[in-house]
Design an enzyme around this catalytic site. Structure first.
Site, PDB file in Angstrom:
ATOM      1  N   ASP A 357      26.366  24.756  36.626  1.00 53.27           N
ATOM      2  CA  ASP A 357      24.914  24.812  36.496  1.00 53.27           C
ATOM      3  C   ASP A 357      24.411  26.191  36.962  1.00 53.27           C
ATOM      4  O   ASP A 357      24.274  26.394  38.153  1.00 53.27           O
ATOM      5  CB  ASP A 357      24.233  23.678  37.264  1.00 53.27           C
ATOM      6  CG  ASP A 357      24.865  23.404  38.622  1.00 53.27           C
ATOM      7  OD1 ASP A 357      26.023  23.789  38.881  1.00 53.27           O
ATOM      8  OD2 ASP A 357      24.168  22.789  39.455  1.00 53.27           O
ATOM      9  N   GLU A 542      30.881  31.487  47.800  1.00 52.30           N
ATOM     10  CA  GLU A 542      30.955  30.513  46.717  1.00 52.30           C
ATOM     11  C   GLU A 542      31.512  31.114  45.432  1.00 52.30           C
ATOM     12  O   GLU A 542      32.255  30.466  44.699  1.00 52.30           O
ATOM     13  CB  GLU A 542      29.551  29.959  46.461  1.00 52.30           C
ATOM     14  CG  GLU A 542      29.481  28.909  45.369  1.00 52.30           C
ATOM     15  CD  GLU A 542      28.052  28.521  45.041  1.00 52.30           C
ATOM     16  OE1 GLU A 542      27.864  27.427  44.493  1.00 52.30           O
ATOM     17  OE2 GLU A 542      27.131  29.309  45.335  1.00 52.30           O
TER      18      GLU A 542
END
Length: 766
Positions: A357, A542
């Site tokens: 996403d 991340e």
């Protein structure tokens, strides 16, 4: 919700809950062929799966999101309101988003109200009528923010990258949850690991790659607890939600649960498959709900039947409203589209279920988020993970002795693999590509997902060879694999960003087909980028920019709906796995980044001496009988000759202490020196004074002290050359003048003047 055997009964909604509006009604039956995405009304309660009871045959209905209005099976005394905050708090939640009370919209969804939603809404509707009403003050008064533990993490000095990963397990671990009234968090019964940063709950597909690190660190109990947490959510809600929040219950994520059981079985053995068979079956039922009733060319929830009758899967969300965690952003995105807003919201939600996403993979024009059409796509990962789930079910049923079900699922898996190889293989791109099932054609967007069939060992040898070449030519960059070949899309799952799960699946997949050199190259480049960034920033992140030849301490290039997050679960886990599998590559990377490889300083002993327990062996040693020793006569200690200190004034005859007769007799040489008087010399000649003992004759051999002096570098400080002495007085005679402070750094051949002016200075000894 059913808590024992028998037919499931509907879960009773908590007092004050409201049914979904018609625009958000959840599906309850299969769609007709002429209305592929129809969502007829009707809800049904989730079936509780029991390890001691029979597993579902695959035909039991799976509840949509609004069927889960309360968590009656939760161990807590208070049944949880499972409505997302955007539904439970209605206009108040929408107002908070519009006013941007919180910088991160997810904070509003995680904030905990101080009273029941119905009561809070009554207060809000009354208070906002006043002219002096302040929404910010009202929110501050009635909402509490949950603690985010990762923010308080402090890296220790000189902490190497392995120690960082080990230390972060504790920081990212959460104990079993205690249910908090009116919180959106779904309580979990076992300890678990969160990704990090804003992600303070358990996430589905992230957790598999985090578990890789737990397996490598042999934290098996923690890994097993996370699998149990996943199973507990299947038992309570009928599926594993995107994350352990009420606002994630309307969707799931890429189904990695069967791979988690595989990983656990590497340690626990086959009992892992038989233990979690009910949950594996329920997971399959959720993803395949409606498969028997969907007409060719139609779709229902996650199931798509192509015109030729082939069953495939898509991503889906049971709600068609703005996502709670991105409420104002979704409203803004839908406003930019000419399509019905509920379609845009549904596709945004389905895009979140992919785990990517967002990415240009889901965008009709390749770069504008409002053109997202996720529900029209058959994705590579999902349609190869489903046959892996079928293979796992076949194996588990075989272990249970149910040969019929084992054969059925093995046959289903073979058919699905064959269909996926046929539909998702793009010969022009020489890669696996997502398929637009409404247009009946490939999207042609190359992404790192092309390695997933290799990772799951479902590619043909010819396809695997083609994929290896495509990856080498189009996706491999200086820092690893890019997510897609698309740039400038503004989305975080596109170039120039690389992500840990893609690197891991590529390395493992290529290894399994014999492309070891390419796998090693990807691992080395990725480790170089991650560890190089760690050396600059002191944290693992991340995502990373893998295109830029220069390493940035900020990691990824950007994109997405939130700032860079540190921690980070799947980066930590997969990095540790790659470092352990490629020690030579790791050594090269660490040699280029020495600060990331410094051994952590150990405390000097003693440490926590009060806490050390005595074992049996130590106690026995202290209870042995005491041995009495007979004292022996001790010979008198001889007086050593005076030796001057280098750089200090030598003692003179006037300042020397006269030796005692006994000392003189004890130290008299057996053979007189060469210049000693003859035995018959007159007394006056014997009384003639000689040079001080500290000034040896020119033809005498150099003393050890003199040798040390001449062999020392000219710049060596005099203070660093201590001379042996028998008493403090010998080193500092009572009448000797102290050397100036500057003498402490004088060269050794620059001696201080003698204390006695009557004694001429002696030449330096060679």
């Amino acid at each position: 919700m059913q808590t024992g055997g028998g037919t499931p009964t509907p879960a009773a909604p908590q007092q004050g809950s409201t049914p979904a509006s018609p625009s958000t009604a959840m599906p309850g039956g299969p769609a007709s062929a002429d209305h592929a995405d129809a969502t007829p009304p009707g809800t049904q309660a989730a079936q509780t799966m029991h390890k001691d009871g029979p597993a579902s045959s695959g035909s039991s209905p799976v509840p949509p999101a609004d069927a889960l209005l309360s968590d009656a099976a939760a161990p807590a005394a208070l049944a949880q309101d499972l409505r997302p905050p955007s539904i439970a708090l209605g206009g108040l939640f929408e107002a908070i988003g519009e006013a941007h009370i919180y910088t991160d919209a997810k904070t509003a969804a995680d904030a905990i109200p101080d009273e029941a939603p119905a009561d809070l809404m009554a207060q809000y509707n009354l208070a906002r009528q006043r002219p002096d009403f302040s929404l910010k003050d009202f929110v501050a008064q009635h909402f509490t923010l949950p603690e985010r533990k990762t923010v308080s993490y402090q890296r220790t000095p000189d902490e190497n990258v392995r120690d960082y990963i080990v230390g972060m397990w504790e920081v990212l671990s959460r104990p079993p949850d205690t249910q908090v009234a009116y919180s959106s968090q779904l309580p979990l019964p076992f300890t678990y690991v969160v990704p990090g940063g804003r992600f303070s709950e358990l996430y589905y597909w992230d957790s598999y790659f985090t578990m890789i690190g737990l397996y490598e660190n042999q934290k098996i109990d923690l890994m097993r607890d996370m699998v149990r947490d996943m199973a507990s959510m299947i038992d309570r809600y009928g599926h594993i939600p995107n994350g352990s929040r009420t606002y994630y219950l309307s969707r799931s994520q890429a189904p990695f649960f069967s791979l988690m059981v595989d990983l656990l079985a590497m340690h626990d053995g086959q009992v892992a498959y038989t233990t979690f068979l009910p949950e594996l079956q329920a997971e399959y039922d959720y993803w395949m709900d409606g498969q028997d009733s969907v007409a060719p060319g139609g779709a229902y929830r996650h199931v798509v039947r192509l015109p030729d009758g082939t069953i495939m899967n898509r991503h889906w969300d049971d709600r068609d409203t703005p996502r709670d965690e991105s409420y104002p952003q979704d409203i803004a995105t839908a406003a930019e589209s000419s399509r019905p807003k509920n379609e845009v919201y549904r596709d945004l939600r389905a895009g979140s279920e992919t785990g990517w996403d967002f990415s240009s993979r889901w965008l009709a024009d390749g770069h504008t988020l409002s053109t997202i059409h996720t529900t029209e796509l058959l994705t590579v990962e999902l349609n190869f993970l489903i046959p892996h789930l079928q293979q796992t079910l076949a194996h588990a049923y075989d272990l249970k002795g149910n040969k019929e079900e084992a054969a059925r699922y093995a046959h289903l898996a073979e058919g699905r693999i064959s269909a996926a190889q046929r539909i998702l293989w793009d010969e022009r791109r020489a890669a696996y590509i997502d398929y637009d099932w409404k247009k009946g054609e490939s999207t042609s967007i190359l992404s790192g997902a092309t390695v997933v069939p290799l990772f799951l060992q479902m590619a043909t040898p010819e396809q695997a060879k083609a994929v290896s070449e495509t990856v080498r030519k189009n996706l491999l960059k200086v820092g690893g694999l890019i997510a897609t070949e698309r740039t400038n899309s503004g989305q975080q799952w596109d170039a120039p960003n690389g992500w840990a799960p893609l690197q891991w699946m590529a390395v493992k997949g290529l290894n399994q087909y014999g492309y070891d050199q390419l796998a090693s190259d990807i691992a080395a480049r990725w480790m170089g980028r991650v560890i190089g960034t760690y050396e600059k920033s002191g944290v693992l992140l991340e995502k990373y920019d893998v295109v830029n030849p220069y390493i940035s301490p900020k990691g990824g290039k950007g994109g997405g709906e939130y700032p860079m997050q540190i921690g980070f679960g799947w980066t930590n886990g997969t990095l540790l796995g790659l470092m352990n599998r490629y020690p030579q590559n790791t050594r090269v990377v660490l040699d280029r980044n020495p600060a990331a490889d410094q051994p952590s300083p150990l405390p000097l002993p003693p440490m926590n001496a009060y806490g050390v327990q005595s074992d049996t062996d130590a106690l026995n040693r202290y209870t042995q009988p005491t041995v009495t020793l007979t004292p022996r006569p001790v010979a008198p200690t001889p007086t050593l000759p005076q030796v001057s200190s280098v750089g200090a004034s030598a003692p003179t005859a006037a300042t020397e202490m006269p030796p005692s007769p006994a000392a003189t007799q004890a130290t008299a040489p057996a053979t007189p020196p060469a210049n000693a008087p003859a035995a018959g010399a007159p007394p006056a000649e014997i009384a003639t004074p000689t040079a001080p003992a500290a000034q040896p004759a020119a033809n005498a051999p150099a003393t050890p002290a003199a040798q040390d002096t001449t062999s020392a570098p000219a710049s060596a400080p005099a203070a660093s050359q201590p001379a042996p002495s028998t008493a403090p007085e010998a080193a500092t005679p009572p009448t000797a003048q102290p050397a100036p402070a500057s003498d402490a750094t004088a060269p050794a051949n620059q001696q201080a003047a003698p204390a006695n002016p009557a004694t001429p200075p002696q030449p330096a000894q060679p």
